[in-house]
Each structure stands twice: as structure tokens, then as C-alpha cells.
Scaffold this motif. Structure first.
Motif, mmCIF file in Angstrom:
data_model
loop_
_atom_site.group_PDB
_atom_site.id
_atom_site.type_symbol
_atom_site.label_atom_id
_atom_site.label_comp_id
_atom_site.label_asym_id
_atom_site.label_seq_id
_atom_site.Cartn_x
_atom_site.Cartn_y
_atom_site.Cartn_z
ATOM 1 N N ILE A 66 0.856 -1.186 0.000
ATOM 2 C CA ILE A 66 0.000 0.000 0.000
ATOM 3 C C ILE A 66 0.894 1.238 0.000
ATOM 4 O O ILE A 66 1.780 1.372 0.845
ATOM 5 N N ASN A 67 0.666 2.100 -0.957
ATOM 6 C CA ASN A 67 1.337 3.398 -0.957
ATOM 7 C C ASN A 67 0.372 4.420 -0.360
ATOM 8 O O ASN A 67 -0.577 4.818 -1.020
ATOM 9 N N ALA A 68 0.596 4.775 0.900
ATOM 10 C CA ALA A 68 -0.297 5.724 1.573
ATOM 11 C C ALA A 68 0.364 7.090 1.543
ATOM 12 O O ALA A 68 1.254 7.383 2.339
ATOM 13 N N PHE A 69 -0.068 7.897 0.603
ATOM 14 C CA PHE A 69 0.560 9.209 0.427
ATOM 15 C C PHE A 69 -0.376 10.298 0.940
ATOM 16 O O PHE A 69 -1.353 10.643 0.291
ATOM 17 N N PHE A 70 -0.051 10.803 2.136
ATOM 18 C CA PHE A 70 -0.868 11.836 2.760
ATOM 19 C C PHE A 70 -0.474 13.220 2.251
ATOM 20 O O PHE A 70 -1.010 14.217 2.679
ATOM 21 N N ARG A 75 6.370 11.885 -8.611
ATOM 22 C CA ARG A 75 7.501 11.044 -8.997
ATOM 23 C C ARG A 75 7.818 9.973 -7.959
ATOM 24 O O ARG A 75 8.087 8.822 -8.338
ATOM 25 N N THR A 76 7.765 10.307 -6.687
ATOM 26 C CA THR A 76 8.101 9.298 -5.681
ATOM 27 C C THR A 76 7.052 8.196 -5.677
ATOM 28 O O THR A 76 7.364 7.005 -5.594
ATOM 29 N N LEU A 77 5.790 8.605 -5.785
ATOM 30 C CA LEU A 77 4.704 7.614 -5.819
ATOM 31 C C LEU A 77 4.874 6.683 -7.017
ATOM 32 O O LEU A 77 4.802 5.461 -6.902
ATOM 33 N N LEU A 78 5.156 7.278 -8.162
ATOM 34 C CA LEU A 78 5.336 6.503 -9.384
ATOM 35 C C LEU A 78 6.507 5.538 -9.233
ATOM 36 O O LEU A 78 6.427 4.358 -9.607
ATOM 37 N N SER A 79 7.581 6.031 -8.654
ATOM 38 C CA SER A 79 8.783 5.229 -8.481
ATOM 39 C C SER A 79 8.499 4.017 -7.588
ATOM 40 O O SER A 79 8.883 2.884 -7.903
ATOM 41 N N PHE A 80 7.803 4.239 -6.474
ATOM 42 C CA PHE A 80 7.466 3.130 -5.573
ATOM 43 C C PHE A 80 6.483 2.163 -6.235
ATOM 44 O O PHE A 80 6.549 0.952 -6.025
ATOM 45 N N GLU A 81 5.569 2.706 -7.017
ATOM 46 C CA GLU A 81 4.575 1.846 -7.669
ATOM 47 C C GLU A 81 5.257 0.937 -8.692
ATOM 48 O O GLU A 81 5.023 -0.274 -8.741
ATOM 49 N N GLY A 88 6.442 -7.937 -8.762
ATOM 50 C CA GLY A 88 5.278 -8.815 -8.770
ATOM 51 C C GLY A 88 4.255 -8.544 -7.683
ATOM 52 O O GLY A 88 3.321 -9.324 -7.501
ATOM 53 N N MET A 89 4.426 -7.448 -6.935
ATOM 54 C CA MET A 89 3.472 -7.184 -5.858
ATOM 55 C C MET A 89 2.174 -6.595 -6.393
ATOM 56 O O MET A 89 2.132 -5.982 -7.456
ATOM 57 N N THR A 308 18.037 5.300 -10.783
ATOM 58 C CA THR A 308 18.578 4.637 -9.597
ATOM 59 C C THR A 308 17.498 4.490 -8.528
ATOM 60 O O THR A 308 17.473 3.513 -7.779
ATOM 61 N N GLY A 309 16.598 5.485 -8.493
ATOM 62 C CA GLY A 309 15.543 5.490 -7.481
ATOM 63 C C GLY A 309 14.681 4.238 -7.525
ATOM 64 O O GLY A 309 14.355 3.658 -6.483
ATOM 65 N N VAL A 310 14.317 3.799 -8.726
ATOM 66 C CA VAL A 310 13.481 2.605 -8.844
ATOM 67 C C VAL A 310 14.244 1.394 -8.302
ATOM 68 O O VAL A 310 13.695 0.590 -7.529
#
Lengths: 330, 417
Positions: A66-70, A75-81, A88-89, A308-310
Motif C-alpha cells: 500500500i502506498n499511503a501518500f498523505f 515522482r516518488t509515488l510513481l517510483s514506488f509503484e 510482482g506485488m 537509480t531510485g526505482v
């Protein structure tokens, strides 16, 4: 506290859970240098993987992220997604605009709700310093800090360190100048902690109004004169300046900020001849950095940082879920 | 011939009587009659026989009940457990104590167990802009007037308040924190706030407020009490002002004497206080100020806050700590550390506060109100946030082992509980 689970006898120190004995990644604070290096080494493996045509490894298949972005983020959300999906998550994003947080639900009630959905990892961004720690103390799964207020943004520091290491071959003894709104920057804090832990010589360059009190106690040298701060630097790490800091309160104007603290080609010439320029993005072109510097691939590592972030986030997701996945030694 | 017990006659025997005025601790008995202290010394068997209640102190301290200046809530369970027999209540209630009827109602809230002494709001709704009806509130029972949790930014208004209160012979209780510098801050600027990324204000925000108010005080001749001071520079200013003969006093809480901002640790909201915790140097300065008499009063700063106000990200949490139950044991630590003597401790928590607010109490003398506490100064216990008596247990001292317990509170000659 990040309590480490009991370790089977056969596992050598420095491997398995001993390589990274933390349940969460809430910050760089509290990490040992070898643990930071371990995450960087793990991330290195994913860089080549991400450059292949098929970018899918079912390593974490069946797990829920779960990406809980308050706080707003693109970009950070996209990178984590992307990182979660490549492993495979099942990745679910909770954006605040659509959530009950807007209806006045408290952070911990939201947390309890998320926790009850039995995620395997939660990635959190919040605008209040300490909010991620508060949540981490209350949930049953690993928590990854994607930025909390002005406090920390650990994956940014890890990706910056990895970018530097790949470009320069080392971090030790490099002179790194972190320039801009240090006061309000979680990126600066996490980078100070990571780079000093990895034995870089860290300078912070900021207008006096945007310099945190007693920052030298974090093992850095403060400069309010940018030219002096850049002198001989191997890495110039620019920070984003928020528009709301510009008008009056902290800095008289955008153009004055640019004149005194903007990274121009001329100013960059003070740094080492092969200096590397970095920026966590998004950039304010023409304010903290000019386009000719930002877009010059010989000096700028800005797009490389994103790549590199991904890889760094994939490594963190992998390492933090090893215990749950029953990986031997974890 | 058998002596008959007289109703309302209470004896406490075999205690150690603490007299903060005389600075003495004397073994003996105390006889109370009609709510007042009748005899101090050695009671004869005949006198004992005529008492309704006889308690054996077994060597415990017999001390004046604690008079607390500036509690934020009416919390009778916490006051009684902490040995507080009179509490000066801050005007920061809901609604604020800014008119006579509200003052009157608050004054009746604790009787007979604990007497609540309302402190009037200096400005309407504590808005910091217009004077409230201070004279009428005094007539309704207000014992002092306070700026509340906030600072009065408008120097002209503060000047008027001090002049007006001087004429009414009311003490002004001020919060010392320059509002401009401290705006939005939740911590003291320094390494801890920097590492945690918390909005912070320089510690001089306190001294700046103190300096201004001292100048206004000199101009108006009022009586001014800084409810809580916490920084070296502020203590220095008060020390100098006292030497110049200004009618200024100041208080402090045990938290600022015993903790520095490092206690915030990983965002512990129970350590979010107002004023915020300071540097180690300021903490030491506070101890020096207690030792040399610059600090006149130790207060609980009692501000109970439930989880809805504290289980939040640090900057979103409300400031304040529940301090009523822990005031005495933490202050007794200062005695054990030989920073102050035992009689001086009761001067700090009882007789000086009573004098400041113009209240009876704070004395162990014949004819005085029989507000007494029996204290075992050595009884060990552990501060427990979850088990603390009162509205809430939000203490930064959770888990700390302490010594000193109130065994019995006697209010107006009547043992409570």
C-alpha cells in the motif's frame, strides 16, 4: 525500536538478517554504515534488470504493497509503484484526496484501517515530521518512509548515494555540497546522515534564513556563501526551493535567490573540474539551477537519479519483506 | 471520668513538622480544631482522647498542602493524589475565564476537597487585544490575572494591563515567549530540532518577552509573575530585576529542571511542552536559579491531555503535561540531590505560591488553615502514565522510578479519601 528477529546459528554475521536487522525503514538515522552499503549493493543488482526489455520478477508475487501518500507526490509515488510492480506485488495507492483523512479521520485510525487490510508493506509519505514513525509503531508489517515533513526521506538519500558511487566509484572522502533550502528539506537531512556515515565530507550551503540551527552538530560544515561552499566540491547536490519560501519570509525574492544561490555554469566552475550535479526534482529551472547545467549529461546526474531510485526502492521492498517471505536467514 | 471526643477535632501524632517559614523540621504532633491548626508540639493523652480522629504519622512529614500556581484543568483526583490542596486555575478553560460569572462558577468547582482559585483572563476570550473585566472578576473571586497560554504581543495593551492590575492590587501572571519568534515553533532551535526536522524557535524568544515585560513593569509598578521560565538568559534578567527591587517572581516546572530537549527523542509527544524543553545548558541554569532563589515557585503546569491530543505527529500534538501527581516526588529529588533543603522545597510549592495568590495556606502555624499533607519522602514508586490518577497521564516521566508519596491529604482539618 527495530528489533531483530532471532538468528539461526548457521548464518554468518554480515549475511542474512544481520546484514539489515531492521523491521522498517523510517530513516537513515539509526542505520550502520555497513547496512547502508548493503542496501546500495542490493540496489545495484536491479539496475541492469530494469534496463532489460522484460522487467518483471515474481520475487514478491502475492504480497500487497500500500502506498499511503498523505501529501501530494508524483515522482516518488510513481517510483514506488513501479518498483513494487516489477517485483510482482499487488500495489495499491491511497491518495489523500480520495481518502477519509479529508473527512477528519485521525492518522492512527486511518493506520488501523490500512493495517486491517493486511498489507505486506506500507509506503508512507506525510507532511508532518515523525508521522511515519508514529504509524510504524502501530502496524504489523514493514513500513517504508517516502518522506515525513522536514525529517527524513531515506530512499532519496540511498538513491543519491548509489548514483554518486556509480559515477565516482566511491563516496569516501568526496566533498559533497548540499545547496538550497536545507531548513525545510528532508532530502538534506537524510543525505547528511547517509553521506557522513559513508565518510564523505559534507558541506551545506544555504541562506542564513534557511540554515537549520546547530547543523554542524550533524557533522557538516555550513556555508552561507555559495562560491565558498562549492570550492573544489566533487558533488553539487541542489535542493528544490518551494515557492512559498520565496516571497519575503525567508528570501527577499526569486531573482535574488537565483543571483546568490542559483547554480549557474559560472558558479559550477568553482567546483572540481569533474563535479557531478544532482537534484532530487522537480526542478525550478532558472531559480535554483539553470537549464544549461541541468541538461548537460557530462555534469548532470539528474535523470540517472530517477533511474537509480526505482532500483533502490526495489531493493528496500525486497529486503524489508524477506522475513515475511521466509527467506532463509531472515 | 472519660473524655468525650469533640466533633471536628483531629490529631496527627508522631510526625516531622515542616515549617517553611522558619526553615525547620521538628518532630511532634498537630492538633486541628474547626478547620484550623490549634496546637503544634506534644499532645497530652487527655487531648488525644478528646479527638474525633487520631492519626499516627509514624515519622512521616507533616507539611503544608501544596498550592499550585497555574493548573490548566480542574482535576480533583490528580490534585488530591498529588497533595495539592489549593490550585490556581488558569483562565484557559472552555470557555475562557473572562467574566465574573465564569470565575464564580470555577471557584466553587472543587470544594470541599480542593479549593480552586480562578485566575482571570487578562483579555476577552484571551484574544490578546481587549482588556477583560478584571475588576469585576476580582470581586467575583479571581486571585490574579493571567495572559493565558499565549503572550500579549501588543506592548501598549500589556502596559495597560500592568497599570490597571497594579491599581487593583492584582498580580499579573505572564507567559513569556515572543510570539513573533515563536510562531509555529514546537521545539527549541538546536541539534535535536534540526535532526528531527521540527519547526523551532531560538531560546531567546523567552528572554525577549521577559525583557519587554520587565521594562513595562518598571514603568507601571505592578506585580508580575512569569508562570514558567526555562532559559538561562531569562533567569539572568529576572535575577537582575529582583536586585533592582522590581516586584517580579517566576516559576518553573520539574520538567524544565530535569529534562532537556533530548527527551523529545523519537518524537515523544508527551515531551511536547509550552515553553518547549530547552538545551542542557538552560536546564542547568534552571537548577542554579532554584538553588539561588531566582525561581520563587515550582508548579505542576498540570495540563492533562488524552490520546486525541497526544497520539498525533509531534507538531500536531497539543503541548502540555500532566504534572499534579508528580510535582512532589520530582521536587523531592532536588532535595535528595542537595540542590535545596526540605523546608525550602515547601516554600517553593506551598508558602510562596499562597503568598503570590494572596491565599491562606502554606503555613504550619497555630491559627492557620489546617491544609496539611502527610508525606513519606522516601517511599519508592514508578511513574506510570497509564495508571496515573486524574484526567490523563501524559507525563514525559513515564517509567521513571521516584521517591516520595503523599500518604494523606488534610483539607480544612478533615482528612480526605
Amino acid at each position: 525500536m527495530n528489533a531483530s528477529p532471532p538468528m539461526p546459528e548457521a548464518i554468518e554475521p554480515g549475511s542474512g538478517v544481520h546484514a539489515f536487522p531492521h523491521r522498517h525503514l523510517t530513516g537513515i538515522e539509526g542505520l550502520q554504515p555497513h547496512e547502508i552499503v548493503y542496501l546500495l549493493d542490493e540496489a545495484e543488482k536491479w539496475i541492469a534488470f530494469n534496463r532489460a526489455t522484460t522487467k518483471h520478477d515474481p520475487l514478491l508475487a502475492g504480497l500487497t504493497q500500500i502506498n499511503a501518500f498523505f501529501e501530494n507526490s508524483t515522482r516518488t509515488l510513481l517510483s514506488f509503484e513501479i518498483a513494487g510492480k516489477r517485483l510482482g506485488m499487488d500495489v495499491v495507492n491511497m491518495a489523500v484526496a480520495q481518502s477519509s483523512v479529508k473527512k477528519g479521520e485521525t492518522l492512527l485510525d486511518t493506520t488501523a484501517t490500512l493495517n486491517a487490510m493486511r498489507p505486506d508493506v506500507i509506503v508512507i509519505r506525510h507532511d508532518a515530521s515523525g508521522a511515519v514513525q508514529l504509524i510504524a509503531d502501530k502496524v504489523d508489517c514493514p513500513v517504508l518512509n517516502a518522506g515525513d515533513g522536514r525529517h527524513e526521506h531515506p530512499t532519496q538519500a540511498l538513491l543519491d548515494a548509489l548514483t554518486i558511487r556509480r559515477r565516482k566509484g566511491r563516496i569516501e572522502n568526496l566533498v559533497v555540497a548540499i545547496c538550497g533550502d536545507v531548513l525545510h528539506s528532508r532530502v538534506a537531512r537524510s543525505n547528511i546522515l547517509a553521506l557522513t556515515a559513508l565518510a564523505a565530507e559534507v558541506r551545506v550551503v544555504a541562506p542564513p534564513t534557511l540554515m537549520p540551527a546547530a547543523v554542524e552538530r550533524m557533522g557538516v560544515t555550513p556555508f552561507s556563501d555559495m562560491d565558498a561552499g562549492l570550492d573544489g566540491a566533487d558533488v553539487v547536490m541542489m535542493l528544490r526551493v518551494q515557492n512559498e519560501r520565496m516571497e519575503g519570509g525567508f528570501v527577499p525574492s526569486t531573482r535574488e535567490y537565483h543571483a546568490l544561490y542559483g547554480l549557474t555554469r559560472e558558479r559550477l566552475s568553482r567546483a572540481a573540474p569533474d563535479a557531478l550535479v544532482m537534484h532530487p526534482g522537480p526542478m525550478n529551472r532558472g531559480i535554483e539551477i539553470t537549464s544549461d547545467v541541468a541538461d548537460d549529461p557530462r555534469v548532470s546526474a539528474i535523470t540517472e537519479q530517477v533511474e537509480t531510485g526505482v532500483a533502490v526502492r526495489m531493493a528496500c521492498l525486497d529486503v524489508l519483506t524477506r522475513g515475511r517471505r521466509g527467506v532463509p536467514g531472515w | 471520668m472519660t473524655a468525650k471526643p469533640t466533633a471536628g477535632r483531629v490529631a496527627v501524632r508522631h510526625g516531622r513538622i515542616v515549617d517553611p517559614q522558619a526553615g525547620t523540621i521538628t518532630p511532634g504532633d498537630v492538633l486541628m480544631e474547626d478547620g484550623r491548626i490549634a496546637v503544634i508540639g506534644h499532645l497530652s493523652p487527655g487531648t488525644i482522647a478528646r479527638c474525633e480522629i487520631v492519626a499516627d504519622a509514624k515519622g512521616a512529614l507533616i507539611a503544608p498542602g501544596i498550592v499550585d500556581v497555574g493548573a490548566m484543568a480542574i482535576d480533583l483526583a490528580a490534585f488530591t493524589a498529588g497533595g495539592i490542596t489549593r490550585a490556581g486555575l488558569m483562565p484557559d478553560q472552555s470557555p475562557p475565564l473572562d467574566e465574573p460569572a465564569l470565575v464564580q462558577r470555577a471557584a466553587a468547582a472543587g470544594k470541599p476537597k480542593v479549593w480552586i482559585h480562578p485566575i482571570a483572563a487578562a483579555t476577552r476570550g484571551l484574544n490578546g487585544r481587549e482588556l477583560a473585566e478584571i475588576g469585576l472578576m476580582k470581586a467575583a473571586g479571581a486571585c490574579a490575572v493571567a495572559t493565558g497560554r499565549g503572550w500579549i504581543a501588543d506592548s501598549r495593551l500589556m502596559h495597560q494591563l500592568l497599570a490597571y492590575a497594579a491599581a487593583l492590587d492584582l498580580t499579573v501572571i505572564a507567559h513569556a515567549e515572543d510570539g513573533g519568534l515563536a510562531a509555529g515553533a514546537v521545539a527549541t532551535a538546536g541539534e535535536t530540532a534540526t535532526r528531527l526536522g521540527l519547526p523551532a524557535a531560538p531560546a531567546i524568544a523567552e528572554a525577549m518577552a521577559v525583557a519587554r515585560d520587565l521594562m513595562l513593569l518598571e514603568e507601571t509598578g505592578a506585580r508580575l509573575h512569569f508562570r514558567q521560565l526555562s532559559t538561562r538568559t531569562a533567569f539572568d534578567l529576572v535575577r537582575q530585576a529582583k536586585r533592582r527591587g522590581l516586584k517580579v517572581t517566576c516559576g518553573a516546572t520539574p520538567a524544565h529542571l530535569l529534562l532537556s530537549d533530548q527527551a523529545i527523542g523519537p518524537f515523544r509527544t508527551f515531551a511536547r511542552l509550552s515553553p518547549p524543553l530547552r538545551s542542557e545548558d538552560d536546564r542547568r541554569a534552571a537548577l542554579e536559579a532554584v538553588a539561588d532563589g531566582t525561581i520563587d515557585i515550582l508548579c505542576s503546569g498540570h495540563d492533562p491531555r488524552g490520546p486525541e491530543a497526544k497520539r498525533l505527529p509531534y507538531a500536531d500534538a497539543s503541548p502540555g503535561a500532566a504534572g499534579a501527581v508528580t510535582l512532589l516526588p520530582l521536587a523531592l529529588g532536588l532535595v535528595r540531590d542537595e540542590i535545596i533543603g526540605l523546608p525550602r522545597l515547601f516554600e517553593l510549592i506551598s508558602s510562596r505560591p499562597a503568598a503570590l495568590l494572596g491565599l491562606p495556606g502554606g503555613k504550619v502555624a497555630v491559627g492557620e488553615e489546617a491544609d496539611l499533607i502527610l508525606v513519606d519522602p522516601d517511599a519508592p514508586w514508578r511513574i506510570d502514565s497509564d495508571g496515573m490518577p486524574g484526567i490523563a497521564g501524559n507525563t514525559p516521566f513515564d517509567g521513571l522510578p521516584v521517591q516520595g508519596r503523599v500518604l494523606k491529604t488534610i483539607k480544612g482539618g478533615q482528612p480526605l479519601g
